[in-house]
Design a protein around this motif. Structure first.
Motif, mmCIF file in Angstrom:
data_model
loop_
_atom_site.group_PDB
_atom_site.id
_atom_site.type_symbol
_atom_site.label_atom_id
_atom_site.label_comp_id
_atom_site.label_asym_id
_atom_site.label_seq_id
_atom_site.Cartn_x
_atom_site.Cartn_y
_atom_site.Cartn_z
ATOM 1 N N VAL A 91 0.861 -1.185 0.000
ATOM 2 C CA VAL A 91 0.000 0.000 0.000
ATOM 3 C C VAL A 91 0.894 1.230 0.000
ATOM 4 O O VAL A 91 2.014 1.202 0.516
ATOM 5 N N HIS A 92 0.393 2.320 -0.576
ATOM 6 C CA HIS A 92 1.196 3.543 -0.657
ATOM 7 C C HIS A 92 1.175 4.329 0.645
ATOM 8 O O HIS A 92 2.176 4.932 1.029
ATOM 9 N N ASN A 93 0.018 4.362 1.317
ATOM 10 C CA ASN A 93 -0.111 5.119 2.558
ATOM 11 C C ASN A 93 -0.568 4.197 3.686
ATOM 12 O O ASN A 93 -1.562 3.479 3.533
ATOM 13 N N VAL A 94 0.137 4.219 4.800
ATOM 14 C CA VAL A 94 -0.262 3.481 6.000
ATOM 15 C C VAL A 94 -0.738 4.525 6.999
ATOM 16 O O VAL A 94 0.059 5.293 7.542
ATOM 17 N N ILE A 95 -2.053 4.586 7.239
ATOM 18 C CA ILE A 95 -2.635 5.709 7.974
ATOM 19 C C ILE A 95 -2.771 5.444 9.472
ATOM 20 O O ILE A 95 -3.214 6.315 10.205
ATOM 21 N N LYS A 96 -2.397 4.244 9.923
ATOM 22 C CA LYS A 96 -2.369 3.942 11.354
ATOM 23 C C LYS A 96 -1.099 3.155 11.668
ATOM 24 O O LYS A 96 -0.601 2.424 10.808
ATOM 25 N N PRO A 97 -0.566 3.284 12.887
ATOM 26 C CA PRO A 97 0.649 2.530 13.242
ATOM 27 C C PRO A 97 0.444 1.034 13.092
ATOM 28 O O PRO A 97 -0.560 0.485 13.548
ATOM 29 N N GLU A 98 1.418 0.377 12.444
ATOM 30 C CA GLU A 98 1.389 -1.073 12.285
ATOM 31 C C GLU A 98 2.724 -1.650 12.737
ATOM 32 O O GLU A 98 3.778 -1.074 12.467
ATOM 33 N N PRO A 99 2.701 -2.801 13.436
ATOM 34 C CA PRO A 99 3.958 -3.382 13.931
ATOM 35 C C PRO A 99 4.801 -3.944 12.796
ATOM 36 O O PRO A 99 4.279 -4.478 11.816
ATOM 37 N N MET A 100 6.110 -3.828 12.932
ATOM 38 C CA MET A 100 7.041 -4.411 11.969
ATOM 39 C C MET A 100 7.305 -5.851 12.406
ATOM 40 O O MET A 100 8.189 -6.126 13.219
ATOM 41 N N LEU A 101 6.505 -6.772 11.868
ATOM 42 C CA LEU A 101 6.502 -8.155 12.345
ATOM 43 C C LEU A 101 7.830 -8.861 12.111
ATOM 44 O O LEU A 101 8.192 -9.771 12.854
ATOM 45 N N ARG A 102 8.567 -8.465 11.090
ATOM 46 C CA ARG A 102 9.832 -9.140 10.806
ATOM 47 C C ARG A 102 10.844 -8.940 11.938
ATOM 48 O O ARG A 102 11.761 -9.738 12.120
ATOM 49 N N LEU A 103 10.679 -7.894 12.737
ATOM 50 C CA LEU A 103 11.620 -7.612 13.828
ATOM 51 C C LEU A 103 11.218 -8.272 15.140
ATOM 52 O O LEU A 103 11.917 -8.120 16.145
ATOM 53 N N ASN A 104 10.083 -8.985 15.160
ATOM 54 C CA ASN A 104 9.528 -9.466 16.427
ATOM 55 C C ASN A 104 10.449 -10.407 17.186
ATOM 56 O O ASN A 104 10.458 -10.431 18.411
#
Length: 567
Positions: A184-197
């Motif tokens: 997606v071009h715009n992420v309008i709410k905070p989302e966790p970076m799952l790869r760093l978990n």
């Protein structure tokens, strides 16, 4: 107006020179004398400045049309420093400890770990769930339940790091710039970076890496540091302590300088004073929460009650929303206690402090368990009331009425099974409620069978209603998704912290999947109540055997998922 009135008591703030505002280049340093009091930090726009003062308040001045001044949409120019007003939900005891500026937006972090943002929002970089600009500070609601310890703003992107080491990202994702692996071009709410978990992050760092292709401008690289040394400088950390505790480095320096035993004792006393003061502050806050307190004869005031009530009755009168808020506060206190305990774990002569902090953390956990038991009991009581009402208002001999009530009871049974029960007391209550619902549904099935037999020439099979319980449990086993459990635990920061290695994560998932399956078939432990004499024991044994086989298959499937996820 008052915003443009110069304050003659302003002090000497900072010298300024170099590139500023695109074409502007300041070659001779000049002294800025606008803000009253000392300054902790500043951020610069093309024609504006936002300053963080010593008391944790913000002031801004200059010209900006994107909203970075923070004074509302009607003021795009402010000649003299004016205080930025935060919304009504801003805690009066809180203050700003850090400010970051992106291209045309501001992100602020408070001492209590809350995040506010304002300015340009054309790419969703304010995390408000839309792309409308904000001209005054707005809370980032998606992060309200987390303790944020660092924020970063880069171009039209924003990042936040929580106390659990989880990184959240939002804003411009053109060319996958955010690193969250979403198309997606715009992420309008905070989302966790799952790869760093799998590797809890300690700190975010922005580095300039030279020019872009073609030799123009500068590129920026974001570093998420995992294993970092403790900071050298003292400072106030969001949600942390006023001063860092002495580290093992102090002992090394003391040995090298040949300091005597007396000074070591003095350092230990200072450490004890700091920890004791912190523990006392947390304890007073714990008492102020009130909910979840041990049973006492002391009476307190409770909303909705006539006069004073006991501590136990206080929780009974409290709303579910109040209990959930108390749980969030207790989570923060537990995190603070564990963090302080971790800081002193390697110190010498602090056995009493470790004991004190361990008692505090255990007390917080017991209060949390009590609140969870209360909320679970409320849910069960509500269901039991509905069960009783279904029996009182069912007209005898009415086929459709019995079918309607049975459908309602089936929904209630599903709800009871899905509700997470913590502690042996809640689990026993869940089991007894499940058995009650199963027995009542079985009675309804028998009644329906008899009513249908009256209108038919064919004899009814008495075992059909008894088989209903087995069908319900069998379907519940089929609906359990081990893949869903795996994905859920991957997103849980607490699980990632407790299970840092693949082996520990595997052991946790196997145990959790087995526990959920056991919850479905545990009612069969009391065979006198749970089993029907109309059904051969072999049917129940096959159900249990099916559950055990599913446990084995789940273990294998989890191992495969873990292997695939690691590639």
């Amino acid at each position: 107006g008052r915003m443009d009135k110069k304050d003659d008591s302003a002090g000497r703030n900072f010298w300024l020179w170099g590139d500023w505002g695109g074409a502007t280049k300041i070659t001779v340093p000049f002294l800025t004398q606008k803000v009253v009091g000392r300054i902790r930090d500043v951020v610069l726009g093309e024609r504006m400045i936002v300053a963080l003062k010593e008391d944790g308040t913000l002031v801004s001045w200059g010209e900006d049309r994107s909203g970075c001044l923070g004074h509302g949409g009607e003021r795009s120019t402010v000649r003299e420093p004016h205080k930025i007003v935060f919304p009504n939900d801003f805690d009066h005891a809180d203050c700003v400890v850090d400010i970051q500026k992106g291209k045309d937006h501001i992100v602020a972090l408070t001492r209590l770990g809350k995040v506010y943002a304002w300015g340009d929002n054309s790419r969703g970089q304010l995390g408000q769930g839309d792309i409308s600009n904000r001209y005054e500070p707005c809370a980032v609601e998606e992060l309200r339940d987390f303790l944020v310890v660092q924020v970063v703003a880069v171009d039209n992107m924003s990042y936040a790091l929580t106390s659990h080491g989880v990184v959240y990202a939002w804003g411009d994702n053109t060319g996958d710039a955010l690193g969250i692996e979403r198309d997606v071009h715009n992420v309008i709410k905070p989302e966790p970076m799952l790869r760093l978990n799998n590797t809890p992050v300690k700190k975010l760092i922005i580095k300039e890496v030279g020019s872009h292709k073609g030799g123009h401008g500068h590129g920026r690289t974001i570093l998420a540091c995992v294993d970092m040394a403790d900071p050298w400088t003292e400072g106030q950390l969001p949600g942390g302590f006023d001063k860092p505790l002495p580290q093992s480095l102090a002992h090394e320096v003391m040995d090298k300088l040949g300091l005597d035993r007396e000074e070591e004792v003095l350092m230990g006393l200072e450490l004890m004073r700091q920890v004791t003061e912190n523990a006392l502050d947390w304890w007073n806050h714990l008492l102020a929460i009130r909910h979840g307190s041990p049973s006492q004869e002391i009476e307190v005031e409770a909303p909705g009650a006539d006069g004073a009530v006991s501590v136990d009755m206080l929780d009974a009168y409290a709303s579910t929303k109040s209990l959930e808020a108390a749980l969030r506060e207790l989570d923060k206190l537990e995190e603070l206690g564990k963090k302080q305990l971790q800081e002193i774990i390697n110190q010498n002569g602090v056995a009493n402090l470790r004991f004190l902090l361990s008692l505090f953390v255990d007390d917080v956990r017991l209060r949390k368990e009590k609140i969870r038991n209360i909320t679970f009991m409320r849910m069960v009581h509500s269901i039991q009331t509905q069960i009783a009402e279904s029996g009182e208002h069912s007209p005898g001999g009415d086929l459709q009425a019995i079918e309607k009530v049975s459908a309602q009871l089936t929904k209630l049974l599903k709800r009871v099974r899905q509700e997470p029960a913590t502690g042996s007391f809640s689990k026993a209550l869940q089991l007894s409620t499940t058995q009650t619902l199963e027995c009542k549904l079985q009675v309804h099935d028998l009644q329906l069978s008899q009513l249908r037999e009256l209108g038919s020439d064919e004899p009814s099979d008495a075992s059909q209603s008894a088989l209903r319980v087995i069908k319900e449990r069998w379907n519940a086993l089929k609906q359990f998704s081990v893949h869903g459990l795996y994905q859920e635990e991957q997103k849980n920061p607490d699980t990632q912290t407790l299970c840092p290695t693949d082996a520990e994560m595997m052991e946790h998932l196997v145990k959790e999947s087995g526990a959920q399956i056991d919850q479905i078939i545990q009612a069969d432990e009391t065979s006198v109540i749970s089993r029907d004499l109309m059904v051969p024991a072999l049917c129940y044994d096959l159900l249990v055997e099916n559950a055990e086989l599913r446990k084995m298959c789940n273990t294998y499937q989890l191992k495969v998922l873990q292997m695939v996820g690691g590639k």
